[in-house]
Scaffold this motif. Structure first.
Motif, PDB file in Angstrom:
ATOM      1  N   VAL A   1       0.766  -1.128   0.048  1.00 48.49           N
ATOM      2  CA  VAL A   1       0.152  -0.047  -0.022  1.00 48.49           C
ATOM      3  C   VAL A   1       0.922   1.252  -0.220  1.00 48.49           C
ATOM      4  O   VAL A   1       0.674   2.109  -0.905  1.00 48.49           O
ATOM      5  N   LYS A   2       2.023   1.233   0.970  1.00 44.67           N
ATOM      6  CA  LYS A   2       2.896   2.499   0.692  1.00 44.67           C
ATOM      7  C   LYS A   2       3.559   2.559  -0.417  1.00 44.67           C
ATOM      8  O   LYS A   2       3.733   3.544  -0.929  1.00 44.67           O
ATOM      9  N   TYR A   3       3.958   1.452  -1.185  1.00 43.39           N
ATOM     10  CA  TYR A   3       4.288   1.410  -2.510  1.00 43.39           C
ATOM     11  C   TYR A   3       3.433   2.185  -3.663  1.00 43.39           C
ATOM     12  O   TYR A   3       3.840   3.056  -4.218  1.00 43.39           O
ATOM     13  N   VAL A   4       2.157   1.983  -3.559  1.00 48.40           N
ATOM     14  CA  VAL A   4       1.149   2.534  -4.343  1.00 48.40           C
ATOM     15  C   VAL A   4       1.128   3.917  -4.179  1.00 48.40           C
ATOM     16  O   VAL A   4       1.004   4.751  -4.873  1.00 48.40           O
ATOM     17  N   GLU A   5       0.921   4.347  -2.730  1.00 48.27           N
ATOM     18  CA  GLU A   5       0.936   5.707  -2.427  1.00 48.27           C
ATOM     19  C   GLU A   5       2.242   6.514  -2.857  1.00 48.27           C
ATOM     20  O   GLU A   5       2.019   7.492  -3.413  1.00 48.27           O
ATOM     21  N   GLU A   6       3.328   5.818  -2.834  1.00 47.95           N
ATOM     22  CA  GLU A   6       4.442   6.694  -3.452  1.00 47.95           C
ATOM     23  C   GLU A   6       4.421   6.614  -4.968  1.00 47.95           C
ATOM     24  O   GLU A   6       5.037   7.563  -5.594  1.00 47.95           O
ATOM     25  N   PHE A   7       3.756   5.450  -5.689  1.00 45.41           N
ATOM     26  CA  PHE A   7       3.842   5.502  -6.817  1.00 45.41           C
ATOM     27  C   PHE A   7       3.138   6.455  -7.442  1.00 45.41           C
ATOM     28  O   PHE A   7       3.292   7.511  -8.284  1.00 45.41           O
ATOM     29  N   VAL A   8       1.804   6.763  -6.696  1.00 45.35           N
ATOM     30  CA  VAL A   8       0.987   7.717  -7.197  1.00 45.35           C
ATOM     31  C   VAL A   8       1.370   9.120  -7.219  1.00 45.35           C
ATOM     32  O   VAL A   8       1.053  10.045  -8.065  1.00 45.35           O
ATOM     33  N   ALA A   9       2.129   9.468  -5.927  1.00 48.86           N
ATOM     34  CA  ALA A   9       2.919  10.746  -5.759  1.00 48.86           C
ATOM     35  C   ALA A   9       3.875  11.017  -6.853  1.00 48.86           C
ATOM     36  O   ALA A   9       4.208  12.025  -7.400  1.00 48.86           O
ATOM     37  N   ALA A  10       4.589   9.757  -7.177  1.00 48.96           N
ATOM     38  CA  ALA A  10       5.781   9.924  -8.136  1.00 48.96           C
ATOM     39  C   ALA A  10       5.302  10.582  -9.555  1.00 48.96           C
ATOM     40  O   ALA A  10       6.151  10.928 -10.230  1.00 48.96           O
ATOM     41  N   ILE A  11       4.171   9.992  -9.943  1.00 47.69           N
ATOM     42  CA  ILE A  11       3.779  10.210 -11.242  1.00 47.69           C
ATOM     43  C   ILE A  11       2.617  11.303 -11.361  1.00 47.69           C
ATOM     44  O   ILE A  11       1.919  11.849 -12.338  1.00 47.69           O
ATOM     45  N   HIS A  12       2.571  12.168 -10.109  1.00 47.71           N
ATOM     46  CA  HIS A  12       1.655  13.347  -9.929  1.00 47.71           C
ATOM     47  C   HIS A  12       0.307  12.998 -10.138  1.00 47.71           C
ATOM     48  O   HIS A  12      -0.203  13.980 -10.907  1.00 47.71           O
ATOM     49  N   LEU A  13      -0.267  12.037  -9.612  1.00 44.98           N
ATOM     50  CA  LEU A  13      -1.663  11.783 -10.052  1.00 44.98           C
ATOM     51  C   LEU A  13      -2.520  12.375  -8.858  1.00 44.98           C
ATOM     52  O   LEU A  13      -2.500  12.070  -7.622  1.00 44.98           O
ATOM     53  N   THR A  14      -2.993  13.705  -9.181  1.00 46.23           N
ATOM     54  CA  THR A  14      -3.676  14.251  -8.167  1.00 46.23           C
ATOM     55  C   THR A  14      -5.065  14.119  -8.188  1.00 46.23           C
ATOM     56  O   THR A  14      -5.812  14.192  -7.017  1.00 46.23           O
ATOM     57  N   GLU A  15      -5.580  13.577  -9.132  1.00 47.82           N
ATOM     58  CA  GLU A  15      -7.400  13.445  -8.992  1.00 47.82           C
ATOM     59  C   GLU A  15      -7.362  12.341  -8.536  1.00 47.82           C
ATOM     60  O   GLU A  15      -6.817  11.390  -8.320  1.00 47.82           O
ATOM     61  N   SER A  16      -8.673  11.912  -8.108  1.00 43.40           N
ATOM     62  CA  SER A  16      -9.316  10.835  -7.478  1.00 43.40           C
ATOM     63  C   SER A  16      -9.567   9.693  -8.710  1.00 43.40           C
ATOM     64  O   SER A  16      -9.761  10.316  -9.863  1.00 43.40           O
ATOM     65  N   CYS A  17      -9.317   8.701  -8.416  1.00 47.40           N
ATOM     66  CA  CYS A  17      -9.505   7.619  -9.489  1.00 47.40           C
ATOM     67  C   CYS A  17     -10.353   6.260  -9.053  1.00 47.40           C
ATOM     68  O   CYS A  17     -10.837   6.258  -8.061  1.00 47.40           O
ATOM     69  N   THR A  18     -10.560   5.295 -10.107  1.00 40.49           N
ATOM     70  CA  THR A  18     -11.386   4.419  -9.871  1.00 40.49           C
ATOM     71  C   THR A  18     -10.249   3.172  -9.690  1.00 40.49           C
ATOM     72  O   THR A  18      -9.340   2.920 -10.696  1.00 40.49           O
ATOM     73  N   VAL A  19     -10.404   2.534  -8.480  1.00 39.50           N
ATOM     74  CA  VAL A  19      -9.301   1.568  -8.066  1.00 39.50           C
ATOM     75  C   VAL A  19      -9.724  -0.020  -8.447  1.00 39.50           C
ATOM     76  O   VAL A  19     -10.798  -0.139  -8.187  1.00 39.50           O
ATOM     77  N   LEU A  20      -9.075  -0.731  -9.251  1.00 41.44           N
ATOM     78  CA  LEU A  20      -9.621  -2.196  -9.722  1.00 41.44           C
ATOM     79  C   LEU A  20      -8.321  -3.022  -9.006  1.00 41.44           C
ATOM     80  O   LEU A  20      -7.348  -2.829  -9.236  1.00 41.44           O
ATOM     81  N   GLY A  21      -9.025  -3.963  -8.221  1.00 47.68           N
ATOM     82  CA  GLY A  21      -7.684  -5.037  -7.775  1.00 47.68           C
ATOM     83  C   GLY A  21      -8.102  -6.338  -7.972  1.00 47.68           C
ATOM     84  O   GLY A  21      -9.578  -6.786  -7.577  1.00 47.68           O
ATOM     85  N   ASN A  22      -7.258  -7.075  -8.348  1.00 47.98           N
ATOM     86  CA  ASN A  22      -7.724  -8.861  -8.559  1.00 47.98           C
ATOM     87  C   ASN A  22      -6.831  -9.374  -7.380  1.00 47.98           C
ATOM     88  O   ASN A  22      -5.648  -9.161  -7.341  1.00 47.98           O
ATOM     89  N   SER A  23      -7.508 -10.191  -6.836  1.00 50.88           N
ATOM     90  CA  SER A  23      -6.767 -11.274  -5.716  1.00 50.88           C
ATOM     91  C   SER A  23      -5.864 -10.293  -4.756  1.00 50.88           C
ATOM     92  O   SER A  23      -6.720  -9.517  -4.141  1.00 50.88           O
TER      93      SER A  23
END
Length: 260
Positions: free
Chosen positions: A69-91
């Motif tokens: 989860v921390k990795y995803v948070e850091e990834f979102v910050a790194a690509i400057h994704l500021t808008e809210s999004c739809t999250v899809l997850g398998n397994s």
């Protein structure tokens, strides 16, 4: 279409299309290619982003659901994704998506889970995979699907290569045990965004009863089953999965905008 992998800092990811963001998260033995049909279908109207989760490379002390989860948070910050999004997850990706949503409620406007862990799962990661036993790995990969033919030699070879690395196996075990410890039953009532649950009726890893429990605990959720389908509907029944997802996205568009 072959997915083009981009790199920024230490992150590898797919970023296709333009429009509202779909953030896709793969599972424990998953890969970017698991979402191939979803990317092809939705990139004309959406920006589809898939981070390659560092399941086999992350420090052993961080190899678990919180670390991912921390990795995803850091990834979102790194690509400057500021808008809210739809999250899809398998397994396992669904489990990470749930934790991410709970920790970042203003960054998620819709949630889609398919074969998600977080309540219960029966997976190969619970014990040390049998090293060098190709037949065992082939059997376990086929166990993921209703139709064993979906478990192609290429897919089995990928998992077999992973199980032949002690370092990778240790991380798989650590993450799988972390997923089992992090039961979200008491937390799911906090999720209020529109949620779609798409489950294989023949899922033997997270059986249909798990889907019903998610549906019961997540208030604003809807549940759809696909027959003759196992643990990865977006791979085994891509056309039907994409239809259900398209309908859900259109139906909840106003709620997503309001949440944003």
């Amino acid at each position: 279409m072959e997915l083009q992998i981009k790199e920024r800092n230490e992150f590898q990811y797919v970023d296709e299309g333009a429009g509202p963001v779909l953030l896709l998260l793969h599972g424990l033995f998953g890969a970017l290619s698991n979402w191939q049909d979803v990317v092809e279908h939705f990139r004309p109207d959406y920006r589809v982003i898939i981070p390659l989760l560092p399941i086999y490379e992350m420090p052993l002390t961080q190899a678990g659901v919180p670390g991912l989860v921390k990795y995803v948070e850091e990834f979102v910050a790194a690509i400057h994704l500021t808008e809210s999004c739809t999250v899809l997850g398998n397994s396992l990706g669904g489990h990470v998506g749930l934790e991410y949503t709970l920790r970042n409620p203003t960054r998620v406007n819709r949630l889609v889970l398919t074969g998600s862990s977080g309540l219960f799962e029966d997976t190969m990661g619970g014990s040390f995979p049998k090293r060098g036993n190709y037949g065992y790995v082939q059997e376990r990969v086929a166990y993921t699907f209703y139709d064993p033919a979906v478990a192609t030699k290429e897919l089995v070879d990928e998992v077999f290569d992973v199980t032949n690395s002690n370092a990778k196996c240790l991380r798989i075990i650590s993450i799988a045990r972390s997923a089992q410890r992090h039961n979200l039953g008491k937390e799911l009532g906090r999720i209020r965004v529109p949620t779609l649950l798409v489950w294989g009726l023949n899922d033997t890893i997270t059986p249909p009863v798990v889907a019903h429990e998610f549906h019961h605990l997540i208030r604003n959720s809807e549940l759809r089953f696909l027959d003759h389908c196992g643990h990865a509907p977006m791979m085994e029944r891509p056309r039907e999965f994409n239809v259900l997802l398209s309908q859900f996205l259109r139906r909840t568009e106003k709620e997503a905008v309001a949440a944003s």
